[in-house]
Design a protein around this motif. Structure first.
Motif, mmCIF file in Angstrom:
data_model
loop_
_atom_site.group_PDB
_atom_site.id
_atom_site.type_symbol
_atom_site.label_atom_id
_atom_site.label_comp_id
_atom_site.label_asym_id
_atom_site.label_seq_id
_atom_site.Cartn_x
_atom_site.Cartn_y
_atom_site.Cartn_z
ATOM 1 N N UNK A 1 17.978 -35.547 103.675
ATOM 2 C CA UNK A 1 17.158 -34.453 103.178
ATOM 3 C C UNK A 1 17.023 -34.504 101.658
ATOM 4 N N UNK A 2 18.016 -35.020 100.976
ATOM 5 C CA UNK A 2 17.997 -35.035 99.516
ATOM 6 C C UNK A 2 17.539 -36.363 98.922
ATOM 7 N N UNK A 3 17.325 -37.367 99.726
ATOM 8 C CA UNK A 3 17.032 -38.691 99.177
ATOM 9 C C UNK A 3 15.596 -38.871 98.738
ATOM 10 N N UNK A 4 14.652 -38.204 99.390
ATOM 11 C CA UNK A 4 13.239 -38.405 99.086
ATOM 12 C C UNK A 4 12.699 -39.684 99.691
ATOM 13 N N UNK A 5 13.498 -40.333 100.538
ATOM 14 C CA UNK A 5 13.080 -41.593 101.150
ATOM 15 C C UNK A 5 12.013 -41.340 102.206
ATOM 16 N N UNK A 6 11.155 -42.312 102.376
ATOM 17 C CA UNK A 6 10.134 -42.232 103.405
ATOM 18 C C UNK A 6 10.714 -42.723 104.725
ATOM 19 N N UNK A 7 10.142 -42.235 105.822
ATOM 20 C CA UNK A 7 10.572 -42.704 107.137
ATOM 21 C C UNK A 7 10.094 -44.149 107.263
ATOM 22 N N UNK A 8 11.034 -45.032 107.423
ATOM 23 C CA UNK A 8 10.687 -46.450 107.540
ATOM 24 C C UNK A 8 11.196 -46.937 108.889
ATOM 25 N N UNK A 16 12.169 -41.948 117.109
ATOM 26 C CA UNK A 16 12.419 -40.874 118.070
ATOM 27 C C UNK A 16 13.126 -39.655 117.478
ATOM 28 N N UNK A 17 14.164 -39.799 116.653
ATOM 29 C CA UNK A 17 14.817 -38.605 116.107
ATOM 30 C C UNK A 17 13.899 -37.769 115.208
ATOM 31 N N UNK A 18 12.819 -38.362 114.716
ATOM 32 C CA UNK A 18 11.912 -37.660 113.806
ATOM 33 C C UNK A 18 10.720 -37.023 114.519
ATOM 34 N N UNK A 19 10.489 -37.333 115.777
ATOM 35 C CA UNK A 19 9.272 -36.884 116.458
ATOM 36 C C UNK A 19 9.136 -35.364 116.511
ATOM 37 N N UNK A 20 10.203 -34.663 116.822
ATOM 38 C CA UNK A 20 10.142 -33.203 116.875
ATOM 39 C C UNK A 20 9.822 -32.635 115.494
ATOM 40 N N UNK A 21 10.490 -33.126 114.469
ATOM 41 C CA UNK A 21 10.250 -32.647 113.108
ATOM 42 C C UNK A 21 8.844 -32.959 112.629
ATOM 43 N N UNK A 22 8.340 -34.141 112.950
ATOM 44 C CA UNK A 22 6.975 -34.494 112.553
ATOM 45 C C UNK A 22 5.944 -33.629 113.273
ATOM 46 N N UNK A 23 6.195 -33.348 114.553
ATOM 47 C CA UNK A 23 5.295 -32.497 115.324
ATOM 48 C C UNK A 23 5.272 -31.085 114.729
ATOM 49 N N UNK A 24 6.445 -30.546 114.433
ATOM 50 C CA UNK A 24 6.531 -29.217 113.836
ATOM 51 C C UNK A 24 5.870 -29.190 112.458
ATOM 52 N N UNK A 25 6.105 -30.232 111.676
ATOM 53 C CA UNK A 25 5.481 -30.312 110.343
ATOM 54 C C UNK A 25 3.959 -30.306 110.466
ATOM 55 N N UNK A 58 17.511 -34.727 117.581
ATOM 56 C CA UNK A 58 16.433 -34.415 116.639
ATOM 57 C C UNK A 58 16.984 -34.215 115.231
ATOM 58 N N UNK A 59 16.263 -34.716 114.271
ATOM 59 C CA UNK A 59 16.618 -34.545 112.861
ATOM 60 C C UNK A 59 15.802 -33.426 112.218
ATOM 61 N N UNK A 60 15.093 -32.636 113.037
ATOM 62 C CA UNK A 60 14.181 -31.612 112.524
ATOM 63 C C UNK A 60 14.872 -30.610 111.607
ATOM 64 N N UNK A 61 16.041 -30.146 111.944
ATOM 65 C CA UNK A 61 16.729 -29.149 111.121
ATOM 66 C C UNK A 61 17.395 -29.726 109.885
ATOM 67 N N UNK A 62 17.598 -31.021 109.865
ATOM 68 C CA UNK A 62 18.314 -31.660 108.753
ATOM 69 C C UNK A 62 17.419 -32.485 107.844
ATOM 70 N N UNK A 63 16.129 -32.522 108.148
ATOM 71 C CA UNK A 63 15.210 -33.360 107.384
ATOM 72 C C UNK A 63 14.014 -32.538 106.939
ATOM 73 N N UNK A 64 13.658 -32.682 105.683
ATOM 74 C CA UNK A 64 12.459 -32.024 105.158
ATOM 75 C C UNK A 64 11.319 -33.037 105.202
ATOM 76 N N UNK A 65 10.288 -32.724 105.963
ATOM 77 C CA UNK A 65 9.161 -33.637 106.099
ATOM 78 C C UNK A 65 8.062 -33.237 105.132
ATOM 79 N N UNK A 66 7.508 -34.225 104.474
ATOM 80 C CA UNK A 66 6.448 -33.991 103.511
ATOM 81 C C UNK A 66 5.506 -35.180 103.554
ATOM 82 N N UNK A 67 4.226 -34.903 103.567
ATOM 83 C CA UNK A 67 3.235 -35.972 103.608
ATOM 84 C C UNK A 67 3.214 -36.716 102.284
ATOM 85 N N UNK A 68 3.144 -38.024 102.363
ATOM 86 C CA UNK A 68 3.058 -38.873 101.181
ATOM 87 C C UNK A 68 1.592 -39.213 100.955
#
Length: 147
Positions: A1-8, A16-25, A58-68
């Protein structure tokens, strides 16, 4: 959440762990309105009650998703490659030789962008000329005519 790294991710297992968070975002960031300022009821229902079920935690609660968003520094060069392909097709159809085609390309206002793009790929002007010549010959030799 604090790294600012892109999903690679290169595989479904990585994504798969990011799908719920991306859908919610996506549902939160891009809303469907039934009229100006009024959210569509079905969209709100989807946003509040839908969870993506995958065989991963799911990483939805632990990851902040932001469009690049693309920047001028993030230029991919896709437009340059598409342009060169179309340019080759046109000059081949008009039976323009490699020297004349390359000279006209160098005189174009966008030449610095093209030159820099291919230099970044490790191709100097001479190598780019050879590539254009090869592509022109391939268009004529492979198919017998410019296509």
């Amino acid at each position: 959440m604090d790294t600012g790294a892109m999903i690679d991710s290169r595989t479904y297992r990585d994504l798969a762990p990011h799908l719920d968070g991306l859908f919610q975002y996506g549902l939160e960031s891009f809303r469907l309105c039934s009229s100006k300022g009024v959210f569509d009821a079905f969209w709100t229902l989807l946003r509040q009650d839908t969870k993506v079920s995958v065989p991963a935690v799911s990483l939805a609660g632990r990851t902040h998703y932001k469009r690049h968003y693309k920047t001028s520094q993030g230029f991919s060069g896709k437009n340059v490659d598409l342009f060169i392909g179309n340019f080759i097709s046109l000059v081949a159809r008009e039976r323009v030789g490699a020297k004349k085609a390359f000279a006209s390309l160098r005189n174009w206002e966008c030449w610095p962008v093209i030159r820099d793009h291919y230099a970044h790929k490790g191709m100097d002007e001479r190598a780019l000329y050879k590539r254009i010549k090869q592509l022109l010959e391939e268009r004529v030799v492979r198919w017998g005519r410019a296509v």
